[in-house]
Design a protein around this motif. Structure first.
Motif, PDB file in Angstrom:
ATOM      1  N   THR A 127      44.776 -76.152-122.224  1.00 33.33           N
ATOM      2  CA  THR A 127      45.880 -75.387-121.636  1.00 33.33           C
ATOM      3  C   THR A 127      45.499 -73.911-121.569  1.00 33.33           C
ATOM      4  OG1 THR A 127      47.528 -76.953-122.456  1.00 33.33           O
ATOM      5  CG2 THR A 127      48.307 -74.744-121.896  1.00 33.33           C
ATOM      6  N   PHE A 128      44.953 -73.393-122.657  1.00 39.15           N
ATOM      7  CA  PHE A 128      44.530 -71.998-122.685  1.00 39.15           C
ATOM      8  C   PHE A 128      43.430 -71.734-121.661  1.00 39.15           C
ATOM      9  CE2 PHE A 128      41.867 -68.553-124.387  1.00 39.15           C
ATOM     10  CZ  PHE A 128      42.812 -67.534-124.375  1.00 39.15           C
ATOM     11  N   ILE A 129      42.445 -72.614-121.597  1.00 39.07           N
ATOM     12  CA  ILE A 129      41.339 -72.440-120.642  1.00 39.07           C
ATOM     13  C   ILE A 129      41.856 -72.497-119.205  1.00 39.07           C
ATOM     14  CG2 ILE A 129      39.202 -73.484-119.747  1.00 39.07           C
ATOM     15  CD1 ILE A 129      38.885 -72.000-122.435  1.00 39.07           C
ATOM     16  N   PHE A 130      42.712 -73.468-118.902  1.00 40.52           N
ATOM     17  CA  PHE A 130      43.240 -73.610-117.546  1.00 40.52           C
ATOM     18  C   PHE A 130      43.986 -72.347-117.110  1.00 40.52           C
ATOM     19  CE2 PHE A 130      46.851 -74.593-114.784  1.00 40.52           C
ATOM     20  CZ  PHE A 130      46.181 -75.099-113.678  1.00 40.52           C
ATOM     21  N   TRP A 131      44.925 -71.878-117.938  1.00 38.81           N
ATOM     22  CA  TRP A 131      45.722 -70.710-117.563  1.00 38.81           C
ATOM     23  C   TRP A 131      44.895 -69.429-117.559  1.00 38.81           C
ATOM     24  CZ3 TRP A 131      49.524 -71.316-114.608  1.00 38.81           C
ATOM     25  CH2 TRP A 131      50.316 -72.451-114.702  1.00 38.81           C
ATOM     26  N   THR A 132      43.843 -69.370-118.383  1.00 34.40           N
ATOM     27  CA  THR A 132      42.936 -68.226-118.335  1.00 34.40           C
ATOM     28  C   THR A 132      42.204 -68.190-116.997  1.00 34.40           C
ATOM     29  OG1 THR A 132      42.652 -68.196-120.728  1.00 34.40           O
ATOM     30  CG2 THR A 132      40.920 -67.159-119.421  1.00 34.40           C
ATOM     31  N   LEU A 133      41.726 -69.336-116.552  1.00 35.07           N
ATOM     32  CA  LEU A 133      41.044 -69.397-115.254  1.00 35.07           C
ATOM     33  C   LEU A 133      41.987 -69.041-114.109  1.00 35.07           C
ATOM     34  CD1 LEU A 133      38.824 -72.574-115.782  1.00 35.07           C
ATOM     35  CD2 LEU A 133      38.107 -70.163-115.785  1.00 35.07           C
ATOM     36  N   VAL A 134      43.224 -69.546-114.161  1.00 41.02           N
ATOM     37  CA  VAL A 134      44.215 -69.198-113.137  1.00 41.02           C
ATOM     38  C   VAL A 134      44.465 -67.701-113.143  1.00 41.02           C
ATOM     39  CG1 VAL A 134      46.649 -69.445-112.462  1.00 41.02           C
ATOM     40  CG2 VAL A 134      45.311 -71.472-113.092  1.00 41.02           C
ATOM     41  N   PHE A 135      44.638 -67.123-114.315  1.00 41.22           N
ATOM     42  CA  PHE A 135      44.868 -65.680-114.449  1.00 41.22           C
ATOM     43  C   PHE A 135      43.714 -64.879-113.854  1.00 41.22           C
ATOM     44  CE2 PHE A 135      44.318 -61.799-117.048  1.00 41.22           C
ATOM     45  CZ  PHE A 135      45.519 -61.163-116.746  1.00 41.22           C
ATOM     46  N   ILE A 136      42.491 -65.278-114.166  1.00 41.80           N
ATOM     47  CA  ILE A 136      41.310 -64.562-113.664  1.00 41.80           C
ATOM     48  C   ILE A 136      41.217 -64.663-112.143  1.00 41.80           C
ATOM     49  CG2 ILE A 136      38.778 -64.584-113.631  1.00 41.80           C
ATOM     50  CD1 ILE A 136      38.960 -65.315-116.659  1.00 41.80           C
ATOM     51  N   VAL A 137      41.420 -65.846-111.608  1.00 45.11           N
ATOM     52  CA  VAL A 137      41.359 -66.025-110.148  1.00 45.11           C
ATOM     53  C   VAL A 137      42.400 -65.154-109.453  1.00 45.11           C
ATOM     54  CG1 VAL A 137      41.780 -67.689-108.281  1.00 45.11           C
ATOM     55  CG2 VAL A 137      40.299 -68.308-110.197  1.00 45.11           C
ATOM     56  N   ILE A 138      43.605 -65.142-109.967  1.00 44.01           N
ATOM     57  CA  ILE A 138      44.673 -64.325-109.368  1.00 44.01           C
ATOM     58  C   ILE A 138      44.317 -62.841-109.439  1.00 44.01           C
ATOM     59  CG2 ILE A 138      47.064 -63.559-109.677  1.00 44.01           C
ATOM     60  CD1 ILE A 138      47.719 -66.488-110.446  1.00 44.01           C
ATOM     61  N   ARG A 139      43.814 -62.384-110.576  1.00 46.37           N
ATOM     62  CA  ARG A 139      43.451 -60.962-110.711  1.00 46.37           C
ATOM     63  C   ARG A 139      42.311 -60.578-109.784  1.00 46.37           C
ATOM     64  NH1 ARG A 139      45.298 -57.397-114.729  1.00 46.37           N
ATOM     65  NH2 ARG A 139      43.245 -56.440-114.734  1.00 46.37           N
ATOM     66  N   VAL A 140      41.322 -61.443-109.650  1.00 43.59           N
ATOM     67  CA  VAL A 140      40.209 -61.153-108.745  1.00 43.59           C
ATOM     68  C   VAL A 140      40.714 -61.031-107.314  1.00 43.59           C
ATOM     69  CG1 VAL A 140      38.109 -62.153-107.719  1.00 43.59           C
ATOM     70  CG2 VAL A 140      38.391 -62.099-110.213  1.00 43.59           C
ATOM     71  N   ARG A 141      41.577 -61.941-106.912  1.00 48.76           N
ATOM     72  CA  ARG A 141      42.147 -61.883-105.557  1.00 48.76           C
ATOM     73  C   ARG A 141      42.973 -60.617-105.359  1.00 48.76           C
ATOM     74  NH1 ARG A 141      44.006 -68.131-104.424  1.00 48.76           N
ATOM     75  NH2 ARG A 141      41.879 -68.947-104.235  1.00 48.76           N
ATOM     76  N   GLN A 142      43.759 -60.232-106.360  1.00 50.94           N
ATOM     77  CA  GLN A 142      44.557 -59.017-106.258  1.00 50.94           C
ATOM     78  C   GLN A 142      43.670 -57.782-106.118  1.00 50.94           C
ATOM     79  OE1 GLN A 142      46.914 -59.273-109.820  1.00 50.94           O
ATOM     80  NE2 GLN A 142      48.611 -60.318-108.785  1.00 50.94           N
ATOM     81  N   HIS A 143      42.593 -57.734-106.878  1.00 49.05           N
ATOM     82  CA  HIS A 143      41.679 -56.593-106.799  1.00 49.05           C
ATOM     83  C   HIS A 143      40.962 -56.544-105.456  1.00 49.05           C
ATOM     84  CE1 HIS A 143      42.058 -54.803-110.770  1.00 49.05           C
ATOM     85  NE2 HIS A 143      42.130 -56.030-111.264  1.00 49.05           N
ATOM     86  N   ARG A 144      40.600 -57.696-104.931  1.00 50.14           N
ATOM     87  CA  ARG A 144      39.960 -57.730-103.604  1.00 50.14           C
ATOM     88  C   ARG A 144      40.918 -57.239-102.526  1.00 50.14           C
ATOM     89  NH1 ARG A 144      36.790 -63.464-103.780  1.00 50.14           N
ATOM     90  NH2 ARG A 144      35.102 -62.765-105.141  1.00 50.14           N
ATOM     91  N   ARG A 145      42.173 -57.713-102.597  1.00 52.37           N
ATOM     92  CA  ARG A 145      43.174 -57.265-101.623  1.00 52.37           C
ATOM     93  C   ARG A 145      43.402 -55.770-101.712  1.00 52.37           C
ATOM     94  NH1 ARG A 145      47.348 -61.001-103.224  1.00 52.37           N
ATOM     95  NH2 ARG A 145      46.319 -62.968-102.842  1.00 52.37           N
ATOM     96  N   ALA A 146      43.488 -55.262-102.930  1.00 43.25           N
ATOM     97  CA  ALA A 146      43.715 -53.830-103.127  1.00 43.25           C
ATOM     98  C   ALA A 146      42.542 -53.017-102.603  1.00 43.25           C
ATOM     99  CB  ALA A 146      43.941 -53.529-104.600  1.00 43.25           C
ATOM    100  N   ARG A 147      41.327 -53.494-102.794  1.00 44.74           N
ATOM    101  CA  ARG A 147      40.146 -52.789-102.313  1.00 44.74           C
ATOM    102  C   ARG A 147      40.064 -52.803-100.799  1.00 44.74           C
ATOM    103  NH1 ARG A 147      35.598 -55.218-105.452  1.00 44.74           N
ATOM    104  NH2 ARG A 147      35.115 -56.120-103.437  1.00 44.74           N
ATOM    105  N   THR A 148      40.375 -53.931-100.177  1.00 37.93           N
ATOM    106  CA  THR A 148      40.297 -54.015 -98.720  1.00 37.93           C
ATOM    107  C   THR A 148      41.423 -53.261 -98.033  1.00 37.93           C
ATOM    108  OG1 THR A 148      41.434 -56.146 -98.702  1.00 37.93           O
ATOM    109  CG2 THR A 148      39.018 -56.200 -98.700  1.00 37.93           C
ATOM    110  N   SER A 149      42.560 -53.148 -98.674  1.00 38.91           N
ATOM    111  CA  SER A 149      43.677 -52.438 -98.068  1.00 38.91           C
ATOM    112  C   SER A 149      43.473 -50.917 -98.097  1.00 38.91           C
ATOM    113  CB  SER A 149      45.004 -52.805 -98.724  1.00 38.91           C
ATOM    114  OG  SER A 149      45.033 -52.337-100.055  1.00 38.91           O
ATOM    115  N   THR A 150      42.665 -50.436 -99.049  1.00 44.62           N
ATOM    116  CA  THR A 150      42.404 -49.003 -99.116  1.00 44.62           C
ATOM    117  C   THR A 150      41.252 -48.577 -98.207  1.00 44.62           C
ATOM    118  OG1 THR A 150      40.948 -49.279-101.028  1.00 44.62           O
ATOM    119  CG2 THR A 150      43.270 -48.780-101.462  1.00 44.62           C
ATOM    120  N   LEU A 151      40.486 -49.530 -97.716  1.00 43.58           N
ATOM    121  CA  LEU A 151      39.369 -49.189 -96.832  1.00 43.58           C
ATOM    122  C   LEU A 151      39.844 -48.970 -95.461  1.00 43.58           C
ATOM    123  CD1 LEU A 151      36.670 -51.711 -98.044  1.00 43.58           C
ATOM    124  CD2 LEU A 151      36.831 -49.305 -98.569  1.00 43.58           C
TER     125      LEU A 151
END
Length: 151
Positions: A127-151
């Motif tokens: 359960t911990f591993i699954f939700w950690t992976l979900v959390f990481i994937v969501i954060r990576v996507r958020q950071h990518r969106r934030a980086r592309t929106s500022t360019l």
């Protein structure tokens, strides 16, 4: 902390990434033979009269089964950093997944003097591993969106 002191006095033999999980260490010894479990600090202290399944040995020998005690310091540091990231994401960002991970980590931190509570059963560990992976994937996507929106 007597169990920990016994573990610190024994030589390191790696359990190759599965020694921090009591349930998987037992299964591995059935498949790979009892000598595999004998590699673990938690088994070595049992031979010294300190049963790590019945008496508290702390979380540190469980982690050290895989990475040694020097590596354990790094793992605990990374765990602490991740704990801070989830707290910040939950408190400042309202991230419910981060809040859930933060609470799970609190349980792990509360049990540091006893055992590896997060990896004590397959249910809590995966359960911990699954939700950690979900959390990481969501954060990576958020950071990518934030980086592309500022360019």
């Amino acid at each position: 902390y007597y169990g920990l002191s016994l573990a610190l006095d024994t030589p390191f033999t790696s359990t190759y990434g599965i020694g921090h999980m009591p349930f998987l260490l037992g299964k591995a010894s059935h498949v790979l033979g009892p000598e595999f479990e004998e590699r673990a600090y938690t088994h070595k202290v049992t031979k010294e009269g300190w049963n790590s399944q019945e008496q508290w040995v702390t979380i540190f020998p469980w982690i050290a089964n895989d990475v040694g005690f020097m590596g354990t310091a790094v793992v605990v540091l990374l765990f602490g950093l991740f704990w801070g990231i989830t707290w910040r994401s939950a408190a400042l960002g309202g991230n419910i997944i981060a809040f859930m991970l933060f609470i799970m980590q609190m349980q792990g931190i509360a049990f540091i003097p006893a055992n590896n509570q997060l990896a004590i059963s397959p249910d809590s560990y995966f359960t911990f591993i699954f939700w950690t992976l979900v959390f990481i994937v969501i954060r990576v996507r958020q950071h990518r969106r934030a980086r592309t929106s500022t360019l």
